[in-house]
Enzyme design. Structure first.
Site, PDB file in Angstrom:
ATOM      1  N   LYS A  55       0.797  -1.057   0.090  1.00 39.11           N
ATOM      2  CA  LYS A  55       0.086  -0.069   0.049  1.00 39.11           C
ATOM      3  C   LYS A  55       0.868   1.298  -0.007  1.00 39.11           C
ATOM      4  O   LYS A  55       0.451   2.222   0.714  1.00 39.11           O
ATOM      5  CB  LYS A  55      -1.103  -0.111   1.458  1.00 39.11           C
ATOM      6  CG  LYS A  55      -1.864  -1.434   1.127  1.00 39.11           C
ATOM      7  CD  LYS A  55      -2.846  -1.238   2.103  1.00 39.11           C
ATOM      8  CE  LYS A  55      -3.826  -1.993   2.232  1.00 39.11           C
ATOM      9  NZ  LYS A  55      -4.463  -2.572   0.945  1.00 39.11           N
ATOM     10  N   CYS A  56       1.945   1.333  -0.821  1.00 41.81           N
ATOM     11  CA  CYS A  56       2.788   2.320  -0.605  1.00 41.81           C
ATOM     12  C   CYS A  56       2.792   2.972  -2.214  1.00 41.81           C
ATOM     13  O   CYS A  56       2.497   2.400  -3.281  1.00 41.81           O
ATOM     14  CB  CYS A  56       4.232   1.694  -0.510  1.00 41.81           C
ATOM     15  SG  CYS A  56       5.643   2.871  -0.672  1.00 41.81           S
ATOM     16  N   GLY A  57       3.087   4.345  -2.361  1.00 41.40           N
ATOM     17  CA  GLY A  57       3.367   5.073  -3.526  1.00 41.40           C
ATOM     18  C   GLY A  57       4.255   4.270  -4.380  1.00 41.40           C
ATOM     19  O   GLY A  57       3.955   4.281  -5.579  1.00 41.40           O
TER      20      GLY A  57
END
Length: 177
Positions: A55-57
């Protein structure tokens, strides 16, 4: 006593001038399914170790990591290491992480158990990657998800790359070609 605590107790029972380089191939870590991942199986290949999060950029880097793995898998192994220490961006359990990686990015390279990459419960793998006394090359701090560490075919740390460095960057591939 847990393996991590034994490793760290042994490590820190010595003064910093007594600590010496150790082999990455002796470090124990498990795959997502709990079976041991033997780093020594990768002797003779480059190893790119990446702390990953779903769930990271930077999560889209899974795509380029898989491309890199497909292109150089005869001389490179990529090991994804899930970590939830940066913005709680890897909240999933083993099954959720595995499913996410396969469904969204077709990941076929090894993914390990979720670990801590920094702090008091830092896994021995990341202690080795970040401490010059152990790796013989450099000190570093893991700043964010998708930081990368490249190890040569003899088990020596080549360098580390911050999250903004694309997996297919020439900074990395120049060492593998």
């Amino acid at each position: 006593m847990k393996p991590f605590k034994i490793f760290m107790a042994t490590l820190f029972s010595k003064s910093s001038d007594q600590m010496e380089k150790t082999s990455i191939y002796d470090i124990k870590i498990n795959r997502l399914n709990g079976t041991p991942l033997q780093l020594s199986d990768f002797k003779g290949k480059h190893i790119l170790i990446v702390n990953v999060a779903s769930k990271c950029g930077f999560t889209s880097q899974y795509k380029d990591l898989q491309k890199l793995y497909d292109r150089y898998n005869d001389k490179l192994v990529i090991i994804g290491v899930p970590c939830n220490q940066f913005g709680k961006q890897e909240p999933g359990n083993a099954e959720e992480i595995e499913s996410f990686c396969e469904i969204n990015y077709g990941v076929t390279f090894p993914i390990t158990e979720k670990i801590d990459v920094k702090g008091t419960n830092q896994h021995p793998l990341f202690a080795w990657l970040t401490q010059k006394q152990l790796n013989g090359t450099s000190n570093s701090k893991v700043k964010w998800n998708f930081q990368k560490y490249l190890v040569d075919p003899q088990g020596n740390l080549i360098d580390y790359y911050f999250s903004i460095t694309a997996p297919t960057s020439s900074k990395i591939t120049k060492h593998i070609k």
